[in-house]
Motif scaffolding. Structure first.
Motif, PDB file in Angstrom:
ATOM      1  N   ALA A 132      10.071  -2.289  -1.527  1.00 63.40           N
ATOM      2  CA  ALA A 132       8.727  -2.612  -1.232  1.00 63.40           C
ATOM      3  C   ALA A 132       7.604  -2.302  -0.467  1.00 63.40           C
ATOM      4  O   ALA A 132       6.285  -1.455  -1.140  1.00 63.40           O
ATOM      5  N   VAL A 133       8.562  -0.848   0.285  1.00 65.99           N
ATOM      6  CA  VAL A 133       6.965  -0.132   1.418  1.00 65.99           C
ATOM      7  C   VAL A 133       7.334   1.392   0.989  1.00 65.99           C
ATOM      8  O   VAL A 133       6.577   2.069   1.465  1.00 65.99           O
ATOM      9  N   ALA A 134       8.385   1.354   0.432  1.00 63.99           N
ATOM     10  CA  ALA A 134       8.722   3.141  -0.040  1.00 63.99           C
ATOM     11  C   ALA A 134       7.155   3.462  -0.920  1.00 63.99           C
ATOM     12  O   ALA A 134       7.147   3.380  -1.684  1.00 63.99           O
ATOM     13  N   GLY A 135       7.249   4.636  -0.130  1.00 65.33           N
ATOM     14  CA  GLY A 135       5.904   5.803  -0.711  1.00 65.33           C
ATOM     15  C   GLY A 135       4.915   5.558  -0.654  1.00 65.33           C
ATOM     16  O   GLY A 135       4.152   6.283  -1.073  1.00 65.33           O
ATOM     17  N   LEU A 136       4.448   4.380   0.187  1.00 67.34           N
ATOM     18  CA  LEU A 136       3.694   4.089   0.402  1.00 67.34           C
ATOM     19  C   LEU A 136       2.619   5.213   1.198  1.00 67.34           C
ATOM     20  O   LEU A 136       3.114   5.636   2.463  1.00 67.34           O
ATOM     21  N   THR A 137       1.386   5.574   1.497  1.00 59.39           N
ATOM     22  CA  THR A 137       0.664   6.030   2.479  1.00 59.39           C
ATOM     23  C   THR A 137      -0.782   5.610   3.294  1.00 59.39           C
ATOM     24  O   THR A 137      -0.464   4.116   3.184  1.00 59.39           O
ATOM     25  N   PRO A 138      -0.773   5.933   5.107  1.00 59.80           N
ATOM     26  CA  PRO A 138      -0.733   4.252   5.564  1.00 59.80           C
ATOM     27  C   PRO A 138      -2.006   4.648   5.147  1.00 59.80           C
ATOM     28  O   PRO A 138      -2.487   2.670   5.272  1.00 59.80           O
ATOM     29  N   ALA A 139      -2.944   4.711   4.527  1.00 59.37           N
ATOM     30  CA  ALA A 139      -4.505   3.446   3.337  1.00 59.37           C
ATOM     31  C   ALA A 139      -3.564   2.780   2.461  1.00 59.37           C
ATOM     32  O   ALA A 139      -4.573   2.325   2.515  1.00 59.37           O
ATOM     33  N   GLN A 140      -3.096   3.501   1.669  1.00 54.52           N
ATOM     34  CA  GLN A 140      -2.228   2.219   0.592  1.00 54.52           C
ATOM     35  C   GLN A 140      -2.044   0.917   1.927  1.00 54.52           C
ATOM     36  O   GLN A 140      -1.873   0.318   0.526  1.00 54.52           O
ATOM     37  N   ALA A 141      -1.504   1.304   2.555  1.00 51.74           N
ATOM     38  CA  ALA A 141      -0.558   0.272   3.171  1.00 51.74           C
ATOM     39  C   ALA A 141      -1.784   0.174   3.621  1.00 51.74           C
ATOM     40  O   ALA A 141      -1.132  -2.077   4.254  1.00 51.74           O
TER      41      ALA A 141
END
Length: 179
Positions: free
Chosen positions: A53-62
Motif C-alpha cells: 500500500a505504501v510502495a513507490g509513493l513520493t513524499p508529495a503523493q504520500a
C-alpha cells in the motif's frame, strides 16, 4: 437412477470434504494471530498488505489529500506507526511513548520530508510485532489474543483507506491486488 446419482454426488462431496479436513492441520492461536499480522504487513492474501500500500509513493503523493477530510497515505501510515508502537510497548511490558490522548495528532504529526523514514518505521514496527508474538509463550498470547487481533484489524482498516486514497489520486496500480 436419479436417486443413485444424487446419493453418489453426496458421497463424493462428503468424502472429499472429509479428506481436505483430515489433511489440514489445526492452527494454534499464535499461528492465527501471526497470520493476521503478516497479511497486514507484507504477505498478500485476501487484501493488500501495508508494504504494498505504501510502495513507490513520493513524499508529495504520500501527502496528497482529496480536500474532503480524508487523511493522506502518509498520515495513515504515521497513525499506524504510532498505535502499533503504543500497543507493542504495552505487550512487551514497556512504557509507551507519552501521549496526551489527542488521536488527531497521530495523523497530523506526519511530515512529508520524513516519508521514507515513516515507511521504514511502519515496516519495522510490523516486523517487531511478528517477532514479539513469535517469541511469546502461549499464556501471554492467549491473554493478549483479542488485543493482537485488534492490532491486525486496525492495520487492515487503515491499509484499505491507503489504497482508496491512492485510487482517488490516480496512483494505484490495480495489478497490485485491488482492481
Amino acid at each position: 437412477m436419479r436417486r443413485v446419482l444424487v446419493g453418489l454426488v453426496m458421497v463424493v462431496v462428503a468424502s472429499s470434504g472429509f479428506a481436505v479436513a483430515q489433511s489440514e492441520k489445526p492452527m494454534t492461536l499464535k499461528a492465527v494471530l501471526l497470520e493476521q499480522l503478516r497479511t497486514t504487513h507484507n504477505k498478500a492474501e485476501w487484501f493488500v498488505p501495508a508494504n504494498t500500500a505504501v510502495a513507490g509513493l513520493t513524499p508529495a503523493q504520500a501527502s496528497w489529500t482529496d480536500k474532503s477530510g480524508n487523511h493522506s497515505v502518509g498520515q495513515l501510515a504515521n497513525h499506524l506507526v504510532f498505535w502499533d508502537r503504543e500497543m507493542l510497548a504495552k505487550f512487551k511490558g514497556e512504557t509507551p511513548a507519552k501521549f496526551d490522548g489527542n488521536n488527531d495528532e497521530t495523523f497530523n504529526d506526519f511530515d512529508a520530508k520524513s516519508w521514507d523514514t515513516t515507511v521504514k518505521q511502519l515496516d519495522q514496527v510490523m516486523t517487531d510485532w511478528e517477532n514479539a508474538v513469535e517469541a511469546a509463550d502461549d499464556a501471554k498470547v492467549s491473554l493478549w489474543a483479542s488485543r493482537i487481533a485488534h492490532v491486525g484489524t486496525h492495520n487492515a482498516y487503515h491499509i484499505g483507506q491507503m489504497v482508496y486514497v491512492r485510487k482517488l489520486q490516480g496512483v494505484w496500480d490495480p495489478n497490485k491486488g485491488v482492481k
